[in-house]
Scaffold this motif. Structure first.
Motif, PDB file in Angstrom:
ATOM      1  N   LYS A   1       0.832  -1.208   0.000  1.00 24.87           N
ATOM      2  CA  LYS A   1       0.000   0.000   0.000  1.00 24.87           C
ATOM      3  C   LYS A   1       0.864   1.256   0.000  1.00 24.87           C
ATOM      4  O   LYS A   1       0.542   2.250  -0.663  1.00 24.87           O
ATOM      5  N   LEU A   2       1.977   1.210   0.756  1.00 24.42           N
ATOM      6  CA  LEU A   2       2.856   2.373   0.818  1.00 24.42           C
ATOM      7  C   LEU A   2       3.446   2.697  -0.554  1.00 24.42           C
ATOM      8  O   LEU A   2       3.429   3.858  -0.988  1.00 24.42           O
ATOM      9  N   THR A   3       3.955   1.684  -1.247  1.00 23.11           N
ATOM     10  CA  THR A   3       4.566   1.961  -2.554  1.00 23.11           C
ATOM     11  C   THR A   3       3.520   2.410  -3.572  1.00 23.11           C
ATOM     12  O   THR A   3       3.820   3.207  -4.463  1.00 23.11           O
ATOM     13  N   GLU A   4       2.290   1.919  -3.440  1.00 26.38           N
ATOM     14  CA  GLU A   4       1.229   2.399  -4.329  1.00 26.38           C
ATOM     15  C   GLU A   4       0.951   3.876  -4.090  1.00 26.38           C
ATOM     16  O   GLU A   4       0.776   4.653  -5.039  1.00 26.38           O
ATOM     17  N   ALA A   5       0.913   4.260  -2.797  1.00 29.41           N
ATOM     18  CA  ALA A   5       0.671   5.659  -2.468  1.00 29.41           C
ATOM     19  C   ALA A   5       1.845   6.535  -2.928  1.00 29.41           C
ATOM     20  O   ALA A   5       1.645   7.641  -3.456  1.00 29.41           O
ATOM     21  N   GLN A   6       3.071   6.054  -2.734  1.00 32.44           N
ATOM     22  CA  GLN A   6       4.234   6.824  -3.152  1.00 32.44           C
ATOM     23  C   GLN A   6       4.284   6.984  -4.677  1.00 32.44           C
ATOM     24  O   GLN A   6       4.647   8.048  -5.185  1.00 32.44           O
ATOM     25  N   ALA A   7       3.896   5.943  -5.389  1.00 32.67           N
ATOM     26  CA  ALA A   7       3.839   6.041  -6.850  1.00 32.67           C
ATOM     27  C   ALA A   7       2.846   7.119  -7.271  1.00 32.67           C
ATOM     28  O   ALA A   7       3.085   7.878  -8.214  1.00 32.67           O
ATOM     29  N   GLY A   8       1.724   7.201  -6.554  1.00 28.26           N
ATOM     30  CA  GLY A   8       0.736   8.234  -6.846  1.00 28.26           C
ATOM     31  C   GLY A   8       1.269   9.624  -6.584  1.00 28.26           C
ATOM     32  O   GLY A   8       0.951  10.571  -7.322  1.00 28.26           O
ATOM     33  N   VAL A   9       2.092   9.765  -5.539  1.00 22.58           N
ATOM     34  CA  VAL A   9       2.687  11.069  -5.234  1.00 22.58           C
ATOM     35  C   VAL A   9       3.610  11.523  -6.371  1.00 22.58           C
ATOM     36  O   VAL A   9       3.540  12.667  -6.830  1.00 22.58           O
ATOM     37  N   VAL A  10       4.473  10.620  -6.843  1.00 23.15           N
ATOM     38  CA  VAL A  10       5.403  10.977  -7.918  1.00 23.15           C
ATOM     39  C   VAL A  10       4.643  11.276  -9.209  1.00 23.15           C
ATOM     40  O   VAL A  10       4.923  12.264  -9.903  1.00 23.15           O
ATOM     41  N   ALA A  11       3.650  10.440  -9.521  1.00 16.45           N
ATOM     42  CA  ALA A  11       2.852  10.681 -10.729  1.00 16.45           C
ATOM     43  C   ALA A  11       2.137  12.023 -10.639  1.00 16.45           C
ATOM     44  O   ALA A  11       2.083  12.790 -11.623  1.00 16.45           O
TER      45      ALA A  11
END
Length: 298
Positions: free
Chosen positions: A238-248
């Motif tokens: 879940k954390l990496t999914e959220a972080q990917a959303g931040v960068v995108a």
């Protein structure tokens, strides 16, 4: 004896189309003296000095941003090259300079379905020929279009000087980094949070600026996010999914189109090093941002 084209003899509607010379060559040249023959495209990522050759295609001198700059010349025919071949590259004197000898600059390799490409020294030779008031000439054969005849493409020096000045002026405003500097970057968050580090924001800012300045050179940006193995598998995913959303989201805020941004979240899988000490765990918490182009598959 070779016959050079005489503009007064075959101008039609302001544009020069095709001349079959006595040497058996089908010649293409832009003879329009009523409208600009050259044009300049100016962006922070590249400067382009181009000429359309009616009936044949387009030629472009390109200087891209970056610390190590070099001149490129692309020759892009409307009817693509149908096979691998060699193209003769020459400097030819215009008709009004009788007695001036042509100069051979060697051969250029061309490939099926790709534009012709000159880089560095050869591109500078072509540009300097035009600067001196000569034609840059390219001759090749392609029996798919003209059997047993040479195809001769002449770049016109008409009003080249003033557009070349604009081309030089453009180079003063180029970015000091290029595609190779932003094509693959590694970014980080502050620990296992959704806050990018200041250095990572600087890297992403450079990426955004470059890709906005040269939108045709890239087809997608791939964001891959990883973390360490502390915590549960589900929480790390879940954390990496959220972080990917931040960068995108950061890239989209900078003007990059959403449809060209791809995210991949790997949780605690794909560890680069062991997670036994904090420096290694920090190394595993990473974001890889890669730029994909149309040339990656070749």
């Amino acid at each position: 004896m070779k016959t050079r084209p005489d503009y007064a003899g075959f101008l039609c509607g302001g544009l020069l189309w095709v001349l079959t010379g006595t040497a058996g060559a089908v010649t293409f040249v832009n003879g329009d003296t009523a409208n600009p023959v050259w044009s300049v495209e100016n962006t922070p990522a590249k400067c382009v000095l181009s000429q359309k050759v009616p009936g044949w295609g387009k030629a472009e001198f390109i200087m891209r941003s970056g610390k190590d700059r070099f001149l490129e010349l692309t020759l892009d025919p409307v009817k693509p090259f149908s096979r691998k071949n060699l193209m003769t590259f020459r400097e030819e004197a215009p008709e009004w300079r009788p007695g001036v000898r042509d100069k051979d600059y060697g051969m250029v390799k061309i490939y099926r379905d790709f534009p012709g490409y000159l880089r560095g020294e050869q591109a500078w030779y072509a540009l300097s020929s035009l600067e001196k008031g000569f034609h840059a000439s390219f001759v090749y054969r392609d029996d798919q279009y003209y059997r047993n005849e040479d195809i001769r493409v002449l770049l016109s020096p008409y009003e080249f000087g003033k557009h070349y000045l604009d081309f030089q002026e453009c180079q003063l405003g180029l970015l000091d980094y290029g595609l190779r500097d932003v094509r693959r970057i590694t970014a980080h968050f502050d620990g296992k949070t959704q806050k990018l580090t200041p250095h990572s924001r600087e890297q992403l800012n450079r990426l955004r600026e470059y890709l906005k300045s040269d939108p045709d050179i890239w087809k997608s940006v791939v964001i891959s996010v990883f973390t360490d193995s502390t915590g549960t598998d589900a929480d790390n995913q879940k954390l990496t999914e959220a972080q990917a959303g931040v960068v995108a989201g950061y890239l989209k805020e900078g003007g990059l189109p959403e449809e060209k941004i791809i995210t991949r979240s790997f949780g605690e899988t794909h560890q680069g090093v062991l997670n036994e000490i904090e420096p290694d765990r920090k190394a595993n918490r990473r974001v890889i941002v890669e730029v994909r182009t149309d040339f990656d598959e070749f």
